[in-house]
Design a protein around this motif. Structure first.
Motif, mmCIF file in Angstrom:
data_model
loop_
_atom_site.group_PDB
_atom_site.id
_atom_site.type_symbol
_atom_site.label_atom_id
_atom_site.label_comp_id
_atom_site.label_asym_id
_atom_site.label_seq_id
_atom_site.Cartn_x
_atom_site.Cartn_y
_atom_site.Cartn_z
ATOM 1 N N PHE A 203 0.788 -1.206 -0.050
ATOM 2 C CA PHE A 203 0.031 -0.221 -0.081
ATOM 3 C C PHE A 203 0.898 1.319 0.020
ATOM 4 O O PHE A 203 0.675 2.253 -0.639
ATOM 5 C CB PHE A 203 -0.949 -0.023 1.189
ATOM 6 N N LYS A 204 1.964 1.143 0.847
ATOM 7 C CA LYS A 204 2.973 2.454 0.698
ATOM 8 C C LYS A 204 3.431 2.527 -0.396
ATOM 9 O O LYS A 204 3.872 3.696 -1.012
ATOM 10 C CB LYS A 204 3.957 2.087 1.799
ATOM 11 N N LEU A 205 3.572 1.367 -1.428
ATOM 12 C CA LEU A 205 4.113 1.800 -2.810
ATOM 13 C C LEU A 205 2.941 1.932 -3.682
ATOM 14 O O LEU A 205 3.414 1.957 -5.108
ATOM 15 C CB LEU A 205 4.961 0.393 -3.092
ATOM 16 N N GLY A 206 1.905 2.255 -3.467
ATOM 17 C CA GLY A 206 1.037 2.596 -4.459
ATOM 18 C C GLY A 206 -0.393 1.658 -4.709
ATOM 19 O O GLY A 206 -1.213 1.820 -5.227
ATOM 20 N N ALA A 207 -0.262 0.249 -4.283
ATOM 21 C CA ALA A 207 -1.055 -0.633 -4.613
ATOM 22 C C ALA A 207 -2.480 -0.237 -3.744
ATOM 23 O O ALA A 207 -2.572 0.442 -2.841
ATOM 24 C CB ALA A 207 -0.891 -1.836 -4.031
ATOM 25 N N GLU A 208 -3.707 -0.434 -4.559
ATOM 26 C CA GLU A 208 -5.062 -0.008 -3.737
ATOM 27 C C GLU A 208 -5.568 -1.622 -3.275
ATOM 28 O O GLU A 208 -6.522 -1.435 -2.476
ATOM 29 C CB GLU A 208 -5.885 0.583 -4.883
ATOM 30 N N ARG A 209 -5.173 -2.580 -3.608
ATOM 31 C CA ARG A 209 -5.622 -3.731 -3.409
ATOM 32 C C ARG A 209 -4.416 -4.917 -3.503
ATOM 33 O O ARG A 209 -3.981 -4.892 -4.311
ATOM 34 C CB ARG A 209 -6.933 -4.132 -4.171
ATOM 35 N N VAL A 210 -4.543 -5.458 -2.332
ATOM 36 C CA VAL A 210 -3.520 -6.701 -2.047
ATOM 37 C C VAL A 210 -3.958 -7.926 -1.652
ATOM 38 O O VAL A 210 -4.800 -7.978 -0.726
ATOM 39 C CB VAL A 210 -2.480 -6.153 -0.994
ATOM 40 N N SER A 211 -3.568 -9.036 -2.292
ATOM 41 C CA SER A 211 -3.859 -10.326 -1.854
ATOM 42 C C SER A 211 -2.652 -11.206 -1.346
ATOM 43 O O SER A 211 -1.778 -10.949 -1.968
ATOM 44 C CB SER A 211 -4.579 -11.131 -3.057
ATOM 45 N N THR A 212 -2.621 -11.579 -0.137
ATOM 46 C CA THR A 212 -1.459 -12.230 0.431
ATOM 47 C C THR A 212 -1.677 -13.659 0.766
ATOM 48 O O THR A 212 -2.843 -14.046 1.406
ATOM 49 C CB THR A 212 -1.155 -11.371 1.794
ATOM 50 N N THR A 213 -1.187 -14.571 0.572
ATOM 51 C CA THR A 213 -1.299 -16.142 0.918
ATOM 52 C C THR A 213 -0.006 -16.613 1.744
ATOM 53 O O THR A 213 1.253 -16.261 1.261
ATOM 54 C CB THR A 213 -1.285 -16.717 -0.081
ATOM 55 N N VAL A 214 -0.153 -16.982 2.850
ATOM 56 C CA VAL A 214 0.989 -17.492 3.446
ATOM 57 C C VAL A 214 0.667 -19.254 3.837
ATOM 58 O O VAL A 214 -0.334 -19.765 4.235
ATOM 59 C CB VAL A 214 0.839 -16.843 5.010
ATOM 60 N N ARG A 215 1.788 -19.900 3.830
ATOM 61 C CA ARG A 215 1.697 -21.170 4.065
ATOM 62 C C ARG A 215 2.982 -21.333 5.293
ATOM 63 O O ARG A 215 4.068 -20.665 5.160
ATOM 64 C CB ARG A 215 2.059 -22.221 3.300
ATOM 65 N N ILE A 216 2.655 -22.028 6.491
ATOM 66 C CA ILE A 216 3.625 -22.143 7.609
ATOM 67 C C ILE A 216 4.002 -23.426 7.848
ATOM 68 O O ILE A 216 2.893 -24.465 7.823
ATOM 69 C CB ILE A 216 3.156 -21.590 8.843
#
Length: 100
Positions: free
Chosen positions: A63-76
């Motif tokens: 978001f700080k880089l200008g994205a308006e929508r972000v999808s994040t996927t995490v596997r642990i």
């Protein structure tokens, strides 16, 4: 050691390399051990909480880089019976490939 794979995608962007580069810079600044792959980034951290904090910071960076929508996927992968690192998992498989 907790091993986690994450993918962060600023939706609507055609090229992600500039975003990925900024995440790598963030990981370098934090001293996080990581492995960049063509499709994801893998990190090691002492706890799940540490992993989630790092991923959250990388997510917010989009978001700080200008994205308006972000999808994040995490596997642990959180293994408590013995200490394991990224290279240990790869080494174990390659030993079996070579017949070891």
């Amino acid at each position: 050691m907790v091993i986690a794979e994450f993918v962060i995608v600023p939706l609507g962007e055609k090229s992600l390399s500039r975003y990925v580069a900024e995440v790598v810079k963030l990981l370098d600044r934090k001293g996080v051990k990581y492995q960049l792959t063509p499709m994801a980034t893998i990190i090691e951290a002492p706890t799940v909480e540490d992993v989630l904090k790092i991923v959250a910071e990388a997510h917010e960076l989009m978001f700080k880089l200008g994205a308006e929508r972000v999808s994040t996927t995490v596997r642990i992968d959180d293994r408590r019976d013995k200490e394991r690192h990224m290279e240990d998992k790869v080494k174990s498989v390659m030993e079996k490939v070579r017949g070891g």
